[in-house]
Enzyme design. Sequence first.
Site, short mmCIF file in Angstrom:
data_model
loop_
_atom_site.label_atom_id
_atom_site.label_comp_id
_atom_site.label_asym_id
_atom_site.label_seq_id
_atom_site.Cartn_x
_atom_site.Cartn_y
_atom_site.Cartn_z
N CYS A 113 2.95 -15.05 1.17
CA CYS A 113 3.73 -14.26 1.53
C CYS A 113 4.45 -13.60 0.83
O CYS A 113 5.57 -12.35 0.91
CB CYS A 113 4.61 -15.35 1.93
SG CYS A 113 4.60 -16.59 3.12
N HIS A 250 11.34 -12.09 2.99
CA HIS A 250 10.07 -12.27 2.85
C HIS A 250 11.27 -12.76 4.39
O HIS A 250 11.65 -13.84 4.38
CB HIS A 250 9.10 -13.28 2.79
CG HIS A 250 8.29 -13.72 2.74
ND1 HIS A 250 7.63 -13.20 3.96
CD2 HIS A 250 8.12 -15.14 3.14
CE1 HIS A 250 6.71 -14.50 4.41
NE2 HIS A 250 6.89 -15.63 4.42
N ASN A 280 7.01 -16.12 10.53
CA ASN A 280 6.17 -15.73 9.23
C ASN A 280 5.04 -15.23 9.72
O ASN A 280 4.06 -15.51 9.76
CB ASN A 280 6.21 -16.92 8.44
CG ASN A 280 5.75 -16.79 7.18
OD1 ASN A 280 5.40 -15.44 6.22
ND2 ASN A 280 6.52 -18.00 6.34
#
Length: 323
Positions: A113, A250, A280
């Site tokens: 990520c 993020h 996500n």
Amino acid sequence: MTVRSRIIGCGSYLPSTILTNEELSRRVDTTDEWIVARTGIRQRHIAAEGEMTSDLAYNAAIKAMEHANVTAADVDMIIVATATPDNTFPATATKVQNRLGVVGFAFDIQAVCSGFIYALTTADMYIRNGQAKTVLVIGAETFSRILDWEDRSTCVLFGDGAGAVIVQAHEGVGTINDQGILASRLHSDGSKYELLHVDGGPSSTQTVGHLRMEGREVFRHAVTNLAAVIREVLDDTGITADQIDWLVPHQANQRILDGTARKFGISAERVVMTVDRHANTSAASIPLALSEAVHDGRIKRGDIVILEAMGGGFTWGASLVRW
Ligand code: UT7
């Protein structure tokens, strides 16, 4: 003269298929209420059969190049941040390079990520030492391919997508009034492997495996590490929290985003939020959010923007940019 890496364009791409919480609740034991309350997620995009990470990356790249008004001949380096490459090798970046017709060099970065922050920081280093002038940085993921669709604690959290930026060398004077990347910090801690990993790989199991996460523990570390790394880039530049115009985090969980913003006194209107619609998307989430806020006119030239991420590894990092 100080060389600065200026972001001159951005673009994004989402697969057309949308999977809602309600549809997911027919597959696993979950509810729209639980997912929205715990994460803020309402839907995610899922790549079509045969649609690869490189396809998502290519489509986002084309939009970023159009926005930046550059052609393939101008680009001398491509970095794709991804944890879901088309193949173990070659790098997904070289597939994108071939489709775009870029001469130069291309490679992937794998920091899950945090991949986009790692890739942007790497591009900045190549630009500042004169090795590259115009760099295409892409975050692209097809996490739908590595999810265990029977594990309700993870399959509701992720989605597919891609975002891209064009970063170009620009002459600055060396002060924080320059446009471009003003500071970046990266971290990793390999001891937290068990808390967020994929339980397979070519050389360990000969399968690609599925994502496994101790969500509560990851949450706890995310809140602490993100606040610390934002503090670092602020201290590096002398910029104060009240000077931040936009936080582009993020997009893992709305509660993490809210908590981080609160710590720095950043109001909710100053946080770019896409987690409700994209879920996500790992390395793609920051450039997807950035692209949205630039194209709808929220982020303007001269604004102070903080990008931050934390993910598997653990890895985490932040970049402070004057847009
Ligand atoms: O991008 C990389 C970084 N990743 C992150 O930052 C993710 C960080 N973690 C999180 O976002 C949150 O921890 C989650 C969203 C993953 C989970 O939220 P939570 O508030 O930490 O929930 P929990 O794990 O403590 O689980 C609470 C309950 C459990 O039931 P019991 O043990 O209390 O009876 C779970 O079994 O919720 C249950 N649960 C679910 N219920 C309905 C877990 N997943 C689901 C689900 N639907 N999908």
